[in-house]
Structures are given as C-alpha cells and as structure tokens.
Motif scaffolding. Structure first.
Motif, PDB file in Angstrom:
ATOM      1  N   VAL A  18     -37.122 -33.540  32.607  1.00 20.26           N
ATOM      2  CA  VAL A  18     -37.198 -32.422  31.655  1.00 20.26           C
ATOM      3  C   VAL A  18     -37.468 -31.119  32.401  1.00 20.26           C
ATOM      4  O   VAL A  18     -36.846 -30.085  32.103  1.00 20.26           O
ATOM      5  CB  VAL A  18     -38.270 -32.691  30.579  1.00 20.26           C
ATOM      6  CG1 VAL A  18     -38.493 -31.467  29.715  1.00 20.26           C
ATOM      7  CG2 VAL A  18     -37.872 -33.898  29.726  1.00 20.26           C
ATOM      8  N   LEU A  19     -38.353 -31.137  33.361  1.00 21.25           N
ATOM      9  CA  LEU A  19     -38.645 -29.921  34.125  1.00 21.25           C
ATOM     10  C   LEU A  19     -37.431 -29.467  34.932  1.00 21.25           C
ATOM     11  O   LEU A  19     -37.152 -28.265  35.008  1.00 21.25           O
ATOM     12  CB  LEU A  19     -39.851 -30.144  35.026  1.00 21.25           C
ATOM     13  CG  LEU A  19     -41.170 -30.347  34.265  1.00 21.25           C
ATOM     14  CD1 LEU A  19     -42.274 -30.737  35.243  1.00 21.25           C
ATOM     15  CD2 LEU A  19     -41.536 -29.125  33.452  1.00 21.25           C
ATOM     16  N   THR A  20     -36.678 -30.393  35.484  1.00 17.61           N
ATOM     17  CA  THR A  20     -35.451 -30.042  36.205  1.00 17.61           C
ATOM     18  C   THR A  20     -34.441 -29.408  35.250  1.00 17.61           C
ATOM     19  O   THR A  20     -33.791 -28.409  35.576  1.00 17.61           O
ATOM     20  CB  THR A  20     -34.857 -31.285  36.896  1.00 17.61           C
ATOM     21  OG1 THR A  20     -35.810 -31.768  37.844  1.00 17.61           O
ATOM     22  CG2 THR A  20     -33.546 -30.965  37.598  1.00 17.61           C
ATOM     23  N   TYR A  21     -34.314 -29.985  34.056  1.00 14.89           N
ATOM     24  CA  TYR A  21     -33.431 -29.424  33.026  1.00 14.89           C
ATOM     25  C   TYR A  21     -33.823 -27.973  32.727  1.00 14.89           C
ATOM     26  O   TYR A  21     -32.973 -27.077  32.726  1.00 14.89           O
ATOM     27  CB  TYR A  21     -33.525 -30.280  31.764  1.00 14.89           C
ATOM     28  CG  TYR A  21     -32.873 -29.702  30.543  1.00 14.89           C
ATOM     29  CD1 TYR A  21     -31.512 -29.849  30.323  1.00 14.89           C
ATOM     30  CD2 TYR A  21     -33.618 -29.014  29.594  1.00 14.89           C
ATOM     31  CE1 TYR A  21     -30.912 -29.327  29.186  1.00 14.89           C
ATOM     32  CE2 TYR A  21     -33.034 -28.486  28.461  1.00 14.89           C
ATOM     33  CZ  TYR A  21     -31.678 -28.634  28.261  1.00 14.89           C
ATOM     34  OH  TYR A  21     -31.097 -28.105  27.147  1.00 14.89           O
ATOM     35  N   VAL A  22     -35.099 -27.740  32.491  1.00 17.42           N
ATOM     36  CA  VAL A  22     -35.563 -26.384  32.168  1.00 17.42           C
ATOM     37  C   VAL A  22     -35.317 -25.438  33.344  1.00 17.42           C
ATOM     38  O   VAL A  22     -34.869 -24.303  33.149  1.00 17.42           O
ATOM     39  CB  VAL A  22     -37.059 -26.399  31.759  1.00 17.42           C
ATOM     40  CG1 VAL A  22     -37.592 -24.985  31.586  1.00 17.42           C
ATOM     41  CG2 VAL A  22     -37.250 -27.206  30.474  1.00 17.42           C
ATOM     42  N   GLU A  23     -35.582 -25.902  34.554  1.00 16.38           N
ATOM     43  CA  GLU A  23     -35.364 -25.059  35.734  1.00 16.38           C
ATOM     44  C   GLU A  23     -33.904 -24.662  35.897  1.00 16.38           C
ATOM     45  O   GLU A  23     -33.605 -23.561  36.347  1.00 16.38           O
ATOM     46  CB  GLU A  23     -35.822 -25.802  36.991  1.00 16.38           C
ATOM     47  CG  GLU A  23     -37.318 -25.964  37.093  1.00 16.38           C
ATOM     48  CD  GLU A  23     -37.746 -26.965  38.162  1.00 16.38           C
ATOM     49  OE1 GLU A  23     -38.945 -26.967  38.488  1.00 16.38           O
ATOM     50  OE2 GLU A  23     -36.901 -27.743  38.651  1.00 16.38           O
ATOM     51  N   ARG A  24     -32.991 -25.522  35.519  1.00 14.63           N
ATOM     52  CA  ARG A  24     -31.562 -25.268  35.730  1.00 14.63           C
ATOM     53  C   ARG A  24     -30.869 -24.609  34.539  1.00 14.63           C
ATOM     54  O   ARG A  24     -29.705 -24.179  34.650  1.00 14.63           O
ATOM     55  CB  ARG A  24     -30.867 -26.575  36.086  1.00 14.63           C
ATOM     56  CG  ARG A  24     -31.339 -27.102  37.464  1.00 14.63           C
ATOM     57  CD  ARG A  24     -30.754 -28.430  37.835  1.00 14.63           C
ATOM     58  NE  ARG A  24     -29.287 -28.400  37.867  1.00 14.63           N
ATOM     59  CZ  ARG A  24     -28.536 -29.485  37.986  1.00 14.63           C
ATOM     60  NH1 ARG A  24     -29.098 -30.685  38.083  1.00 14.63           N
ATOM     61  NH2 ARG A  24     -27.230 -29.396  37.995  1.00 14.63           N
ATOM     62  N   MET A  25     -31.544 -24.519  33.410  1.00 11.45           N
ATOM     63  CA  MET A  25     -30.910 -23.989  32.186  1.00 11.45           C
ATOM     64  C   MET A  25     -30.329 -22.591  32.356  1.00 11.45           C
ATOM     65  O   MET A  25     -29.185 -22.336  31.976  1.00 11.45           O
ATOM     66  CB  MET A  25     -31.925 -23.965  31.027  1.00 11.45           C
ATOM     67  CG  MET A  25     -31.896 -25.176  30.154  1.00 11.45           C
ATOM     68  SD  MET A  25     -30.344 -25.384  29.270  1.00 11.45           S
ATOM     69  CE  MET A  25     -30.388 -24.024  28.133  1.00 11.45           C
ATOM     70  N   GLN A  26     -31.116 -21.657  32.876  1.00  5.49           N
ATOM     71  CA  GLN A  26     -30.644 -20.280  32.946  1.00  5.49           C
ATOM     72  C   GLN A  26     -29.353 -20.172  33.750  1.00  5.49           C
ATOM     73  O   GLN A  26     -28.462 -19.407  33.388  1.00  5.49           O
ATOM     74  CB  GLN A  26     -31.711 -19.342  33.517  1.00  5.49           C
ATOM     75  CG  GLN A  26     -31.342 -17.872  33.380  1.00  5.49           C
ATOM     76  CD  GLN A  26     -31.175 -17.429  31.936  1.00  5.49           C
ATOM     77  OE1 GLN A  26     -32.035 -17.656  31.100  1.00  5.49           O
ATOM     78  NE2 GLN A  26     -30.053 -16.789  31.629  1.00  5.49           N
TER      79      GLN A  26
END
Length: 116
Positions: A18-26
């Motif tokens: 989940v943290l990787t997903y959030v980090e890569r979203m932008q």
C-alpha cells in the motif's frame, strides 16, 4: 470541463504494498494532468455510512481521467492497493462554470411531465 476520480477506499492494513502504491501514485497522474484534491483526509459523515477514506483527484477532462485509469503505469500499481484495501472508484464530469441546479430541476420536471 474538469473531471474527477472519486474513490472510497475501505479500511485495511497499511503495509509495504500500500505504501509503494501511494508513493508511485503521483507519477501515474502527472502525464494526464491529475492532481489530488482530497487524499485520506479526515471527514465527517452526515448521512449514511462511510467506512474508509475519501480520495478526490481532478483531471482536465473526462478523457484524461479515463486514460489515466487505463494507463499501463496505473494498472501496474493498482494491484498493490486492491490486494489489501477494498474500494469503489468512479469517474465523473464536473459541472460547467455558472451551473444552475434549478435549470436541471426544470428539465427533469419537463421530462417527467412528458412521461405522465
């Protein structure tokens, strides 16, 4: 006309995926002019129930929002979230400048009267 991706992300574990997903979203949003307006913000439920977090992302238009969601960059990371956090996501057009809801009501009344 501005369009929006609206997500209701359910509760679940915040783990490395989940943290990787959030980090890569932008990085997935930038090519399509997407920007966060609301992201896991504190919220107050006034009607119904809302278990989870609200997310609101603005795009220049609906085709840009569609292209972002379908993009290889986003599709590559979306399983990082969906494996752990349930969610509902919709894409929706905004209203034009000067929108008057009473005109919409009048159009709906007219359509209803034609059906009766």
């Amino acid at each position: 006309m501005t369009a929006y991706a609206i997500a209701h992300i359910g509760p679940g574990p915040v783990n490395d995926d989940v943290l990787t997903y959030v980090e890569r979203m932008q990085g997935t949003l930038d090519p399509f002019g997407g920007r966060f307006l609301v992201h896991f913000a504190e919220h107050e439920v006034l009607e119904g129930s809302w278990h989870g977090a609200p997310v609101l992302i603005a795009f220049p238009d609906l085709p840009s929002a569609r292209d972002w969601y379908a993009s290889p960059a986003y599709q590559e990371i979306v399983p990082l979230r969906t494996k752990h956090l349930p969610g509902d996501i919709i894409l929706v057009d905004g209203v034009p400048e000067g929108y008057d809801p009473s005109r919409t009501a009048a159009e709906l009344r007219s359509a209803q009267a034609q059906q009766d």
